[in-house]
Design an enzyme around this catalytic site. Structure first.
Site, PDB file in Angstrom:
ATOM      1  CE  LYS A 136      42.490   8.948  16.801  1.00  0.00           C
ATOM      2  NZ  LYS A 136      42.984   9.863  15.753  1.00  0.00           N
ATOM      3  CG  HIS A 273       4.138  27.363  45.633  1.00  0.00           C
ATOM      4  ND1 HIS A 273       4.792  26.172  45.881  1.00  0.00           N
ATOM      5  CD2 HIS A 273       3.201  27.492  46.603  1.00  0.00           C
ATOM      6  CE1 HIS A 273       4.259  25.597  46.949  1.00  0.00           C
ATOM      7  NE2 HIS A 273       3.308  26.377  47.410  1.00  0.00           N
TER       8      HIS A 273
END
Length: 515
Positions: A136, A273
């Site tokens: 921050k 595949h």
């Protein structure tokens, strides 16, 4: 006035160099107990957080850094006179560098036999708060959460006590990503306990899947695409030999796991595949592999083989007869690894079979161009007791065994899918077709091409038959029994065709599409 660098890390990679360099630059090293003990070997002076705050570490280390002196020193706006006045009045000094990483929650969480208490104790509280505070106030505070950034940060701090804003913004982004991912890992753990599902019986209201990049891949499905593998620390499998896995390799490996988990007897499955091209089971793994290979003797070249028993030398020798890119087994018997490692480009993978019972990820997610689709996993675990024999002919015990086998096989094929099988082997597969009849004809053509006798074989279909043409075609090729979900408006026509042709047919009431 001292300037402090707070270092509190679980992963101590590179912190001794970081701490020594910061000390040479005039920083006082501030740390918590375990990290301080480590740094005292390298630094002239290490101040404990508890000495600075005057408040001891308590609750067995659950509370160490949660104190106003620490957070005021981090969060004070260096350009705000009111903040400076407050720090002066309270004798609080600036903390300008923070090096913090977090308790290893994910690695503990997915560790085998980790207790609930051990998991909970690895939820870091103070660490994320420190990181967020430093990020921050990034324009004034250097916040380091990744050892890879230590060297660059040191070099820039030597040039100027304040980092260039571009680099400090980069560090802030990494800091907030770190806490985001950490919280997501914790949320995923609780989600994996089925708490929300048991209460609401619904999908989560929000999808949280911020998971760290495990490895950058050479490319994606094609060389012009970037690719990466994101996963929890423990994914249930490890590469133990061979070159780096590709995007497509990992897709195929996952498909292999989805398939092998369905079979109890010694089984070998060959994947190409993301689809099986051979499945076989037997009393020995070697015979199981022979059956899988004989399904289609062309497709296995360059494929992936997965087995569900420790891989023995006889089976390994059979697999070694053709080029097999990846071999996956739960274990390797003595001498097998040495034998298989002779081919350097081959990958060998060991996996934990028990982790396949239920996916580590609570839901299955598919990415779209405009969002995501999420669904429960299709575990293919419906009870056979609810199956219905809808024809006059009842399947014989061996036919029913074959139907169960074919049903498992077809469930892991891409739709539209057909599997022709006997009780312990697949004879023909038709998958990824745009019509059911095309899938039937492809499966039959494959089976005939490789010389399989289809007499008294069975057929499984992942979706219902829309017309009787599939039944007629199967009957002409010796199929004696069929299993399918049912549910078509033409079910009666298909049942009638089976009765006419003396074929047994079972309706499961479940569909197993894979798009």
């Amino acid at each position: 006035m001292n300037k402090y660098a707070l270092i509190s890390v679980a992963d101590k990679t590179g912190i001794e160099t970081l701490a020594m360099e910061l000390e040479r630059m005039g920083f006082t090293i501030l740390s918590t107990s375990h990290t301080a003990d480590y740094l005292k070997q390298f630094c002239q002076k290490v101040v404990l957080v508890s000495d600075l705050t005057g408040f001891p570490e308590i609750l067995e280390g659950r509370v160490k850094t949660l104190h106003p002196v620490i957070y005021a020193g981090i969060l004070a706006d260096r350009n705000n006179p009111a903040h400076a006045k407050t720090l002066s009045e309270l004798k609080i000094e600036h903390i300008d560098v923070i090096a913090v990483n977090l308790y290893p929650f994910a690695s503990v969480c997915w560790k085998e036999n980790a207790t609930e208490q051990e998991i909970i104790e690895n939820i870091d509280i103070g660490g994320p708060a420190l990181i967020r505070a430093g990020a921050k106030n990034y324009k004034s505070v250097t916040v380091l959460v990744d050892p890879v950034d230590y060297a660059n940060a040191l070099e820039l701090l030597k040039q100027n006590s304040i980092l260039p804003e571009k680099f400090s913004s980069y560090l802030a982004q990494k800091a907030f990503a770190k806490t985001r991912d950490y919280d997501a890992e914790i949320a995923a753990y609780f989600a994996s306990q089925g708490i929300e599902e048991s209460i609401t019986n619904e999908l989560p209201a929000q999808l949280e899947f911020a998971i760290s990049l495990k490895r950058k891949l050479r490319y994606g499905e094609n060389p012009h695409q970037n690719g990466g593998f994101y996963a929890k620390v423990t994914s249930g499998w490890e590469l133990i030999h061979g070159k780096e896995l590709s995007f497509n390799n990992i897709m195929d490996i996952d498909s292999a796991f989805r398939a092998i988990r369905l079979f109890g007897k010694p089984t070998a499955i060959i994947i190409k595949h993301c689809n099986p091209c051979g499945i076989g089971s037997d009393e020995t793994l070697a015979e199981a592999y022979r059956k899988a290979y004989e399904t289609d003797t062309e497709a296995p070249f360059g494929g992936i083989v997965i087995v569900n028993r420790p891989l023995d030398l006889e089976t390994a020798t059979l697999i070694n007869n053709i080029f097999t890119e990846i071999i996956i087994a739960p274990a390797f018997e003595p001498g097998v690894l040495e034998f298989l490692k002779k081919k350097k480009n081959r990958r060998l993978i060991r996996y934990e079979f028990s982790l396949l019972e239920k996916p580590l990820n609570p839901i299955e997610i598919k990415t779209l161009t405009s969002g995501y689709l999420a669904q429960d996993w299709d575990l293919v675990n419906e009870s056979t007791e609810n199956w219905k024999i809808v024809t006059n002919k009842q399947p014989a015990p061996e036919e029913l065994e074959a139907l169960i086998y074919a049903w498992k096989a077809v469930s892991v094929l891409k739709s539209n899918a057909i599997a022709i099988a006997k009780k312990d082997s697949v004879l023909g597969l038709g998958c990824g077709q745009t019509s059911r009849i095309d899938a039937v004809q492809l499966a039959l053509w494959k089976a005939k091409k490789f010389g399989h006798d289809l007499t008294d074989s069975v057929c499984a279909s992942d979706g219902f038959f829309p017309f009787r043409d599939c039944i007629d075609t199967l009957a002409k090729n010796g199929i004696s029994a069929i299993i399918q979900p049912g549910g078509s408006k033409n079910d009666a026509e298909c049942i009638s065709a089976c009765n006419e042709l003396n074929i047994a047919m079972v309706f499961t009431g479940f569909r197993h599409f894979k798009h």
